[in-house]
Design a protein around this motif. Structure first.
Motif, short mmCIF file in Angstrom:
data_model
loop_
_atom_site.label_atom_id
_atom_site.label_comp_id
_atom_site.label_asym_id
_atom_site.label_seq_id
_atom_site.Cartn_x
_atom_site.Cartn_y
_atom_site.Cartn_z
N VAL A 151 -60.63 82.61 35.27
CA VAL A 151 -61.68 83.76 35.31
C VAL A 151 -62.82 83.31 34.80
O VAL A 151 -63.87 83.53 35.22
N PHE A 152 -62.73 83.15 33.52
CA PHE A 152 -63.90 82.79 32.66
C PHE A 152 -64.93 81.70 33.25
O PHE A 152 -66.09 81.54 33.39
N ALA A 153 -64.12 80.74 33.40
CA ALA A 153 -64.94 79.29 33.71
C ALA A 153 -65.57 79.36 35.04
O ALA A 153 -66.74 79.07 35.32
N PRO A 154 -64.96 79.60 36.31
CA PRO A 154 -65.39 79.73 37.62
C PRO A 154 -66.61 80.79 37.51
O PRO A 154 -67.70 80.46 38.16
N ILE A 155 -66.52 82.13 36.94
CA ILE A 155 -67.39 82.96 37.06
C ILE A 155 -68.68 82.39 36.23
O ILE A 155 -69.99 82.49 36.92
N TYR A 156 -68.57 81.90 35.29
CA TYR A 156 -69.66 81.22 34.50
C TYR A 156 -70.54 80.15 35.32
O TYR A 156 -71.72 80.30 35.48
N ILE A 157 -69.85 79.25 36.07
CA ILE A 157 -70.22 78.20 36.70
C ILE A 157 -70.80 78.59 37.90
O ILE A 157 -71.97 78.13 38.27
N VAL A 158 -70.44 79.58 38.50
CA VAL A 158 -70.85 79.93 39.73
C VAL A 158 -72.28 80.54 39.52
O VAL A 158 -73.32 80.51 40.23
N ILE A 159 -72.27 81.62 38.60
CA ILE A 159 -73.55 82.46 38.27
C ILE A 159 -74.46 81.48 37.78
O ILE A 159 -75.62 81.85 38.19
N ALA A 160 -74.04 80.74 37.03
CA ALA A 160 -75.16 79.39 36.50
C ALA A 160 -75.61 78.74 37.68
O ALA A 160 -77.04 78.64 37.64
N ILE A 395 -73.40 89.21 39.69
CA ILE A 395 -72.16 89.33 39.05
C ILE A 395 -70.89 90.00 39.72
O ILE A 395 -69.71 89.16 39.54
N ALA A 396 -71.22 90.76 40.13
CA ALA A 396 -69.95 91.47 41.09
C ALA A 396 -69.69 90.61 42.36
O ALA A 396 -68.58 90.47 42.49
N PHE A 397 -70.70 89.93 42.81
CA PHE A 397 -70.46 89.16 43.92
C PHE A 397 -69.63 87.66 43.29
O PHE A 397 -68.83 87.41 44.02
N ALA A 398 -69.94 87.14 42.22
CA ALA A 398 -69.21 86.17 41.79
C ALA A 398 -67.89 86.56 41.41
O ALA A 398 -66.78 85.60 41.61
N GLY A 399 -67.53 87.80 40.76
CA GLY A 399 -66.31 88.12 40.39
C GLY A 399 -65.56 88.27 41.67
O GLY A 399 -64.06 87.89 41.91
N TYR A 400 -66.11 88.86 42.60
CA TYR A 400 -65.19 88.98 43.95
C TYR A 400 -64.87 87.83 44.74
O TYR A 400 -63.94 87.90 45.16
#
Length: 450
Positions: A151-160, A395-400
C-alpha cells in the motif's frame, strides 16, 4: 500552487482498458489453469469449484465493463500542494515502519546471507519466518509491516513519479526494494513493481495509453506462451507419476480418498532434485514459474473444495476469520495443508505448512455455495464501489490503481479477509471514501451548499 483541470471523456478506449484487469486476472490465474487440470482432479468437489470459478469470471467481467464505462467519464484536477503534503505524510510513515520492522527483526536475513558463512538454506528460511510471520508482536503491527510494500510504497512511488519528484520516487523505490529483499522474500518485490506499473497506467499522463497497451500485450503474450508450453512435449514429465516413486500414505487411505488423485503439481513434487538438475536452466525456470504461479493456486483451492466436501460434514463458519495472538487453534489453511500435502509428502512439507486458498475456496469452506455467492457479492461491491468513489484527485487515482492491481492478482490465492486485511486494500477503500467526502464538501462550499 499550480492546478490543472481537464476532461477525460473523449480519450481512446485503450486508455481505460486497464479496468478489465480483475476479470482478466481471474480468467488467467484461475479459470484457465482449472480447465487445464480439470480431468486430473478428483471428482470430489471438482464440479462445484469449476461452476463457482466460471460464474465469478462472468460476474467480474460484467463489473469490469461497468467500471470501464464509468472510467471514460472521469475528470482530473491536479493540485500540486495537496500532492506534496501527501507525499510528506506517507513518506514519513513509510520510512518509520521500515526502520521499526528492521529494528525488531532478531537478525536481518539478507545480512545473514551476506556475512554469515555458516548460513544454510533451512536456517535462512527459519530466519525469514522469525523476521515476519513468527515475529513476537501483535497481529495489527504485522499488518502494518505487510502494508508497507502493498500500500504505502507503491502509492508513494507512483504519486512521486506523477508529480515529477524523481528523487523521491527513486529513493522510495530503493528503500522499498532493500526492505523487500531484507527478508529474502521474492513475491513482495515482484508484486511491488507490478503494482507500480498498474497504478501508473491508471494515472492521467501522456504515458497512460502506452502503459495500458504494454500490460495488455504482456497478458496476451503470456497466455500464448503458456498455451504453447503446456501443449508441447516439454511438460510430458508433469503428466505422469515418476515410475520409481510411491506415495506411502496411499496405503492408509480409503479407496475413495480424493488425495489419491495426483495433479500435475503433485507429479512435480514427487520428482527428485536430480530430475530438475537434468533440465536446462531456461526449462527449469519456466517449470518453476508455471508451477508456482499457474498450477499451484488452483491445486491448493481444489484441495479446499475436497476437504470441506469429503472430510468435513458442514462448513466451518467464521472460525479463524480474525487472527488472534497466542492462540492454540489450528488455522484452516494449516489444517488443509497438513491433510493435503504433509500427509502425502512428509519429506517436503512439515506440520507448519499453510495452504492459502483462493477467495472462493475459503468462502466455500465457511458457507458452502451460499458462502461463495456472498463473498462474490462483497468482492464485486468493493470493485464497483472503488471505481465510483474515484474523484478527480491524483491521490485517488493512485490508490485506485493499486487496488485494481490487487483485485487482479490476489483473489486467486487469498481469502477476502487476507485481500482486504493483510494486503491492506480496505485502507485504500477507506482512503477513497475520505477523499470523496472531502471532495463533496469542497464542491458544496464552492457552490454555496447547493
Amino acid at each position: 500552487m499550480i492546478s490543472l483541470q481537464f476532461p477525460m471523456r473523449n480519450r481512446a478506449y485503450f486508455d481505460s482498458i486497464i479496468e478489465f484487469a480483475p476479470s482478466a486476472g481471474w480468467f488467467c490465474l484461475m479459470w484457465l489453469p482449472l480447465a487445464f487440470q480439470y480431468t486430473e482432479f478428483h471428482p470430489t468437489g471438482r464440479f462445484i469449484q469449476f461452476a463457482s470459478v466460471t460464474v465469478i469470471a462472468i460476474i467480474l467481467l460484467l463489473a469490469d465493463w461497468l467500471c470501464f464505462i464509468k472510467a471514460k467519464q472521469r475528470t482530473f484536477f491536479d493540485d500540486q500542494r495537496s500532492v506534496r503534503g501527501f507525499l510528506d505524510l506517507v513518506g514519513l510513515l513509510f520510512i518509520f515502519l521500515v526502520a521499526l520492522h528492521l529494528y525488531l527483526m532478531p537478525k536481518i536475513p539478507l545480512l545473514a546471507l551476506v556475512v554469515d558463512e555458516n548460513a544454510t538454506q533451512s536456517s535462512l528460511v527459519l530466519l525469514r519466518h522469525n523476521s515476519a510471520k513468527l515475529l513476537d508482536i501483535s497481529p495489527f503491527v504485522k499488518y502494518l509491516f505487510n502494508w508497507i510494500l502493498v500500500v504505502f510504497a507503491p502509492i508513494y512511488i507512483v504519486i512521486a513519479v506523477f508529480a515529477g519528484h524523481w528523487f523521491r520516487a527513486i529513493s522510495g523505490l530503493f528503500v522499498a526494494s532493500f526492505y523487500g529483499a531484507a527478508t529474502l522474500a521474492k513475491f513482495p518485490l515482484i508484486m511491488l513493481l507490478i503494482t507500480c506499473l498498474f497504478a501508473l497506467s491508471v494515472m492521467p499522463t501522456r504515458y497512460r495509453r502506452v502503459l495500458s497497451l504494454v500490460l495488455t500485450a504482456a497478458i496476451l503474450i503470456g497466455m500464448v506462451l503458456v498455451a504453447v508450453f503446456v501443449s508441447s512435449s516439454s511438460v510430458d514429465f508433469m503428466r505422469v507419476r515418476p515410475g520409481n516413486v510411491e506415495v506411502a500414505a496411499f496405503a492408509q487411505m480409503k479407496p475413495d480418498d480424493p488425495r489419491q488423485a495426483l495433479s500435475y503439481g503433485d507429479n512435480l513434487r514427487l520428482q527428485s532434485n536430480d530430475a530438475d538438475l537434468q533440465r536446462s536452466t531456461i526449462l527449469s525456470a519456466a517449470v518453476y514459474l508455471l508451477y508456482r504461479i499457474w498450477l499451484t493456486p488452483v491445486d491448493v483451492s481444489n484441495r479446499w473444495y475436497q476437504y470441506f466436501t469429503y472430510v468435513k460434514e458442514k462448513p466451518m463458519g467464521f472460525r479463524g476469520l480474525i487472527p488472534l495472538r497466542d492462540t492454540m487453534m489450528v488455522s484452516p489453511s494449516r489444517e488443509v495443508g497438513i491433510w493435503a500435502y504433509t500427509a502425502r509428502f512428509p519429506d517436503k512439507y512439515s506440520n507448519t505448512v499453510n495452504a492459502y486458498a483462493s477467495f472462493d475456496a475459503d468462502a466455500f469452506a465457511r458457507g458452502g455455495t451460499l458462502g461463495v455467492f456472498i463473498a462474490t457479492l462483497l468482492l464485486m461491491g468493493a470493485r464497483i464501489g472503488a471505481c465510483f468513489l474515484v474523484t478527480s484527485s491524483a491521490i485517488a487515482f493512485a490508490g485506485y490503481g493499486v487496488l485494481l492491481c490487487g483485485l487482479a492478482i490476489l483473489p486467486a490465492s487469498a481469502s477476502l479477509q487476507a485481500i482486504f486485511g493483510a494486503q491492506g486494500l480496505f485502507l485504500i477503500l477507506l482512503g477513497l471514501v475520505v477523499i470523496r467526502v472531502l471532495h463533496n464538501d469542497s464542491l458544496k462550499r464552492k457552490f454555496g451548499g447547493n
